[in-house]
Design a protein around this motif. Structure first.
Motif, PDB file in Angstrom:
ATOM      1  N   GLU A 136       0.971  -1.319   0.053  1.00 55.45           N
ATOM      2  CA  GLU A 136      -0.105  -0.010  -0.038  1.00 55.45           C
ATOM      3  C   GLU A 136       0.757   1.254  -0.075  1.00 55.45           C
ATOM      4  OE1 GLU A 136      -2.425   2.173   3.442  1.00 55.45           O
ATOM      5  OE2 GLU A 136      -3.405   0.374   2.893  1.00 55.45           O
ATOM      6  N   TYR A 137       1.869   1.217   0.868  1.00 52.77           N
ATOM      7  CA  TYR A 137       2.606   2.505   0.817  1.00 52.77           C
ATOM      8  C   TYR A 137       3.665   2.539  -0.218  1.00 52.77           C
ATOM      9  CZ  TYR A 137       6.777   0.746   3.669  1.00 52.77           C
ATOM     10  OH  TYR A 137       7.985   0.070   4.118  1.00 52.77           O
ATOM     11  N   PHE A 138       4.163   1.819  -0.664  1.00 51.62           N
ATOM     12  CA  PHE A 138       5.006   1.479  -2.052  1.00 51.62           C
ATOM     13  C   PHE A 138       4.225   2.197  -3.109  1.00 51.62           C
ATOM     14  CE2 PHE A 138       7.291   0.094  -5.777  1.00 51.62           C
ATOM     15  CZ  PHE A 138       8.515   0.292  -5.063  1.00 51.62           C
ATOM     16  N   ALA A 139       3.053   1.725  -3.017  1.00 53.40           N
ATOM     17  CA  ALA A 139       2.267   2.460  -4.374  1.00 53.40           C
ATOM     18  C   ALA A 139       1.978   3.997  -4.316  1.00 53.40           C
ATOM     19  CB  ALA A 139       0.839   1.857  -4.386  1.00 53.40           C
ATOM     20  N   VAL A 140       2.029   4.438  -3.193  1.00 55.76           N
ATOM     21  CA  VAL A 140       2.042   5.785  -2.853  1.00 55.76           C
ATOM     22  C   VAL A 140       3.389   6.641  -3.039  1.00 55.76           C
ATOM     23  CG1 VAL A 140       1.678   7.629  -0.929  1.00 55.76           C
ATOM     24  CG2 VAL A 140       0.253   5.567  -1.033  1.00 55.76           C
ATOM     25  N   LEU A 141       4.333   5.730  -2.680  1.00 56.02           N
ATOM     26  CA  LEU A 141       5.616   6.317  -2.789  1.00 56.02           C
ATOM     27  C   LEU A 141       6.023   6.316  -4.523  1.00 56.02           C
ATOM     28  CD1 LEU A 141       8.426   7.325  -1.856  1.00 56.02           C
ATOM     29  CD2 LEU A 141       9.063   4.626  -1.820  1.00 56.02           C
ATOM     30  N   LEU A 142       5.686   5.383  -5.030  1.00 51.29           N
ATOM     31  CA  LEU A 142       5.852   5.173  -6.461  1.00 51.29           C
ATOM     32  C   LEU A 142       5.172   6.346  -7.286  1.00 51.29           C
ATOM     33  CD1 LEU A 142       7.215   3.914  -9.114  1.00 51.29           C
ATOM     34  CD2 LEU A 142       5.203   2.230  -8.927  1.00 51.29           C
ATOM     35  N   ALA A 143       3.926   6.670  -6.932  1.00 48.36           N
ATOM     36  CA  ALA A 143       3.209   7.429  -7.470  1.00 48.36           C
ATOM     37  C   ALA A 143       3.883   8.981  -7.229  1.00 48.36           C
ATOM     38  CB  ALA A 143       1.562   7.465  -7.074  1.00 48.36           C
ATOM     39  N   ALA A 144       4.320   9.211  -5.945  1.00 46.15           N
ATOM     40  CA  ALA A 144       4.885  10.401  -5.656  1.00 46.15           C
ATOM     41  C   ALA A 144       6.162  10.668  -6.315  1.00 46.15           C
ATOM     42  CB  ALA A 144       5.216  10.287  -4.235  1.00 46.15           C
ATOM     43  N   GLN A 145       7.087   9.726  -6.650  1.00 44.13           N
ATOM     44  CA  GLN A 145       8.292   9.965  -7.106  1.00 44.13           C
ATOM     45  C   GLN A 145       7.980  10.118  -8.711  1.00 44.13           C
ATOM     46  OE1 GLN A 145      10.189   8.172  -9.363  1.00 44.13           O
ATOM     47  NE2 GLN A 145      12.481   8.875  -8.849  1.00 44.13           N
ATOM     48  N   THR A 146       7.081   9.313  -9.131  1.00 40.97           N
ATOM     49  CA  THR A 146       6.728   9.710 -10.704  1.00 40.97           C
ATOM     50  C   THR A 146       6.227  11.008 -10.902  1.00 40.97           C
ATOM     51  OG1 THR A 146       6.152   7.299 -10.855  1.00 40.97           O
ATOM     52  CG2 THR A 146       5.239   8.737 -12.562  1.00 40.97           C
ATOM     53  N   ALA A 147       5.542  11.424 -10.024  1.00 41.68           N
ATOM     54  CA  ALA A 147       4.607  12.725 -10.294  1.00 41.68           C
ATOM     55  C   ALA A 147       6.059  13.645 -10.301  1.00 41.68           C
ATOM     56  CB  ALA A 147       3.821  13.086  -9.045  1.00 41.68           C
TER      57      ALA A 147
ATOM     58  N   ASP B 147      12.932  22.059 -21.803  1.00 42.39           N
ATOM     59  CA  ASP B 147      11.433  22.277 -22.012  1.00 42.39           C
ATOM     60  C   ASP B 147      10.909  20.962 -20.772  1.00 42.39           C
ATOM     61  OD1 ASP B 147      12.417  19.832 -23.152  1.00 42.39           O
ATOM     62  OD2 ASP B 147      11.201  20.227 -24.789  1.00 42.39           O
ATOM     63  N   GLY B 148      11.593  20.715 -19.866  1.00 42.61           N
ATOM     64  CA  GLY B 148      11.163  19.717 -18.980  1.00 42.61           C
ATOM     65  C   GLY B 148      12.294  19.155 -18.157  1.00 42.61           C
ATOM     66  N   GLY B 149      12.174  17.709 -18.236  1.00 43.42           N
ATOM     67  CA  GLY B 149      13.384  16.859 -17.568  1.00 43.42           C
ATOM     68  C   GLY B 149      13.599  15.525 -17.994  1.00 43.42           C
ATOM     69  N   GLU B 150      14.726  15.037 -17.903  1.00 41.38           N
ATOM     70  CA  GLU B 150      15.119  13.934 -18.280  1.00 41.38           C
ATOM     71  C   GLU B 150      15.461  13.024 -16.973  1.00 41.38           C
ATOM     72  OE1 GLU B 150      18.437  11.680 -21.219  1.00 41.38           O
ATOM     73  OE2 GLU B 150      18.379  13.954 -20.970  1.00 41.38           O
ATOM     74  N   ARG B 151      14.914  11.535 -16.993  1.00 40.85           N
ATOM     75  CA  ARG B 151      15.429  10.837 -15.932  1.00 40.85           C
ATOM     76  C   ARG B 151      16.608   9.941 -16.780  1.00 40.85           C
ATOM     77  NH1 ARG B 151      12.897   6.028 -14.020  1.00 40.85           N
ATOM     78  NH2 ARG B 151      11.783   6.041 -15.964  1.00 40.85           N
ATOM     79  N   LEU B 152      17.644  10.010 -15.965  1.00 40.99           N
ATOM     80  CA  LEU B 152      18.485   9.175 -16.422  1.00 40.99           C
ATOM     81  C   LEU B 152      19.051   7.705 -16.025  1.00 40.99           C
ATOM     82  CD1 LEU B 152      21.896  11.915 -15.911  1.00 40.99           C
ATOM     83  CD2 LEU B 152      20.209  11.459 -18.003  1.00 40.99           C
ATOM     84  N   ASN B 153      18.181   7.503 -14.885  1.00 40.07           N
ATOM     85  CA  ASN B 153      18.286   6.108 -14.333  1.00 40.07           C
ATOM     86  C   ASN B 153      17.048   5.408 -15.114  1.00 40.07           C
ATOM     87  OD1 ASN B 153      19.681   7.433 -11.741  1.00 40.07           O
ATOM     88  ND2 ASN B 153      20.601   5.516 -12.311  1.00 40.07           N
ATOM     89  N   LEU B 154      17.345   4.332 -15.684  1.00 43.10           N
ATOM     90  CA  LEU B 154      16.061   3.735 -16.610  1.00 43.10           C
ATOM     91  C   LEU B 154      15.824   2.229 -16.107  1.00 43.10           C
ATOM     92  CD1 LEU B 154      17.533   5.028 -20.134  1.00 43.10           C
ATOM     93  CD2 LEU B 154      15.842   5.880 -18.455  1.00 43.10           C
ATOM     94  N   THR B 155      16.172   1.821 -15.090  1.00 39.75           N
ATOM     95  CA  THR B 155      15.570   0.759 -14.491  1.00 39.75           C
ATOM     96  C   THR B 155      14.443   0.669 -14.068  1.00 39.75           C
ATOM     97  OG1 THR B 155      16.729   0.748 -12.327  1.00 39.75           O
ATOM     98  CG2 THR B 155      17.769  -0.370 -13.992  1.00 39.75           C
ATOM     99  N   THR B 156      13.411  -0.408 -13.737  1.00 36.61           N
ATOM    100  CA  THR B 156      12.101  -0.112 -13.370  1.00 36.61           C
ATOM    101  C   THR B 156      11.886   0.086 -11.891  1.00 36.61           C
ATOM    102  OG1 THR B 156      10.040  -1.296 -12.743  1.00 36.61           O
ATOM    103  CG2 THR B 156      12.072  -2.465 -12.545  1.00 36.61           C
ATOM    104  N   ARG B 157      11.254   1.384 -11.746  1.00 38.08           N
ATOM    105  CA  ARG B 157      10.997   1.777 -10.483  1.00 38.08           C
ATOM    106  C   ARG B 157      10.153   1.039  -9.544  1.00 38.08           C
ATOM    107  NH1 ARG B 157       9.737   7.991 -12.252  1.00 38.08           N
ATOM    108  NH2 ARG B 157       8.648   6.782 -13.834  1.00 38.08           N
ATOM    109  N   GLU B 158       9.456  -0.085 -10.233  1.00 31.87           N
ATOM    110  CA  GLU B 158       8.481  -0.938  -9.328  1.00 31.87           C
ATOM    111  C   GLU B 158       9.306  -1.871  -8.454  1.00 31.87           C
ATOM    112  OE1 GLU B 158       5.271  -0.896  -9.837  1.00 31.87           O
ATOM    113  OE2 GLU B 158       5.043   0.060 -11.772  1.00 31.87           O
ATOM    114  N   LEU B 159       8.585  -2.331  -7.451  1.00 30.61           N
ATOM    115  CA  LEU B 159       9.147  -3.413  -6.624  1.00 30.61           C
ATOM    116  C   LEU B 159       9.487  -4.492  -7.409  1.00 30.61           C
ATOM    117  CD1 LEU B 159       9.627  -4.002  -3.436  1.00 30.61           C
ATOM    118  CD2 LEU B 159       7.546  -4.928  -3.583  1.00 30.61           C
ATOM    119  N   VAL B 160      10.735  -4.984  -7.193  1.00 28.25           N
ATOM    120  CA  VAL B 160      11.354  -6.410  -7.760  1.00 28.25           C
ATOM    121  C   VAL B 160      11.057  -7.226  -6.954  1.00 28.25           C
ATOM    122  CG1 VAL B 160      13.026  -7.258  -8.911  1.00 28.25           C
ATOM    123  CG2 VAL B 160      12.781  -4.904  -9.268  1.00 28.25           C
ATOM    124  N   VAL B 161      10.140  -8.150  -7.237  1.00 29.30           N
ATOM    125  CA  VAL B 161       9.894  -9.324  -6.336  1.00 29.30           C
ATOM    126  C   VAL B 161      10.853 -10.436  -6.903  1.00 29.30           C
ATOM    127  CG1 VAL B 161       8.211 -11.110  -5.964  1.00 29.30           C
ATOM    128  CG2 VAL B 161       7.372  -8.677  -6.071  1.00 29.30           C
TER     129      VAL B 161
END
Length: 383
Positions: free
Chosen positions: A267-278, A366-380
């Protein structure tokens, strides 16, 4: 001249031009800020200005950079060959060597303009050196050179962004290997050694830090490593970084779970992922550091985890892992193209577990660029 030799020569020539330009811009910025000279000892500032990665010794090594006039490099005699062999040697600077019985501080003072009023010392100069400069320059006010050098260093050139992109790709490669090292029964320190070896194998020159925070240790943002045995069901925070041969740094945090996570964690990981993505999507010229911090913090707070986000959103990165600009509440600094920094909100439940997602990003025109490109999802990790 073969193609490889021509390419190396072109790179050296380009780098020398960059360093000469940096020295000139630093002198101009010092003059505009009211500093009569900058005194720069070994560290990131010296490497940024001259390309010289000098050893931090008790013996004085110091770049003397007057606001107007020719720069001078003061070095111990036994370090002069190393200085000459570095990129500094191609800049045409006078390199003054001092012998063991000389007073190098008096040497610096003798080469500075008369009537010196204000001198900028690099922010990480050792206290004993600061006090010795106070001794030989009694009429000069000491201030921080970082007031001018920080502004120069935080606006990365296209070449510096490429260096950071290469560092990010190297640390991404390490994260892709982490699941094979995370196994129940292993201790954090063992996993950390595997990661450290991989950081070097991926092309880094040094390992700057390895954090493997398993289970409750994940709730301590700067935990690093311990002899805790990793267990099935653990969530693990892995925050790693190093410096590439050109000195530019990597820093990335990803999260792993040995088996499916609990409902509370998910539950809180989903919140964190949404926040970091935003936050990554909100990067643009003109947004202030505190506004970017608030983008993620407000989402985390609204979900009831505000008190569990206990640090700033991020820090600048370049020749140091932590430098300007800092993405933190209270900073009204507007972001500008070329600024590079981490975006790393976290949520930490003391005694249970924690999570942090960290990418290095660059503000673009005109915005921003993310340099790290591995998945931000929780890796199970299958166990």
């Amino acid at each position: 001249m073969d193609h490889r030799a021509a390419t190396i020569l072109a790179l050296v020539t380009h780098h020398t031009h960059d360093l000469t330009d940096r020295l000139a811009r630093a002198q101009k910025a010092a003059a505009e800020s009211g500093m009569d000279a900058l005194l720069i000892s070994p560290g990131a500032d010296l490497r940024y200005l001259t390309g010289y990665e000098a050893l931090p010794l008790e013996r004085l090594t110091c770049l003397v950079l007057p606001a107007s006039g020719d720069p001078l490099m003061v070095v111990p005699a036994l370090e002069k060959p190393a200085a000459e062999a570095s990129p500094l040697g191609g800049l045409g600077l006078d390199i003054a060597a001092w012998a063991e019985t000389d007073d190098p501080y008096a040497l610096v003072a003798s080469r500075l303009p008369t009537g010196l009023r204000t001198v900028g010392l690099d922010n990480h100069m050792w206290a004993e050196k600061v006090l010795n400069f106070r001794r030989v320059l009694p009429g000069a006010e000491q201030t921080l050179a970082g007031q001018v050098l920080g502004d120069l260093r935080m606006r990365k050139t296209a070449a510096e962004v490429e260096s950071l992109r290469a560092a990010a790709a190297a640390i991404d490669a390490v994260h892709r290997g982490v699941p094979e090292w995370l196994r129940p029964g292993r201790i954090e320190r063992e996993v950390g050694q595997d990661i450290a070896d991989a950081i070097l194998a991926a092309g880094h020159a040094t390992v700057d830090f390895v954090i493997v925070g398993s289970g409750p240790n994940g709730a301590s943002p700067h935990h690093e490593l311990s002899d805790r045995v990793i267990q099935a069901g653990d969530q693990v925070v892995v925050d790693i970084g190093g410096a590439m041969p050109d000195g530019y740094c990597s820093d990335s945090t990803r999260n792993y779970s040995l088996g499916a996570p609990s409902a509370e964690y998910a539950e809180y990981f989903a919140v964190l992922l949404a926040a970091q993505t935003a936050q990554c999507e909100a990067i643009r010229p003109g947004i202030t550091a505190e506004e970017l911090d608030a983008v993620g913090r407000d989402l985390i707070t609204a979900a009831g985890y505000g008190e569990k986000f206990i640090h700033r959103t991020g820090h600048g990165i370049g020749l140091e892992t932590h430098e300007e600009p800092y993405i933190v509440a209270g900073s009204a600094r507007p972001l500008e193209p070329g600024m590079a920094f981490s975006v790393e909100p976290g949520i930490y439940l003391a005694g249970k577990h924690g999570a942090r997602i960290e990418d290095i990003a660059v503000c673009t025109a005109d915005g921003g660029e993310r340099l790290n490109l591995t998945t931000r999802e929780l890796v199970v990790v299958d166990i």
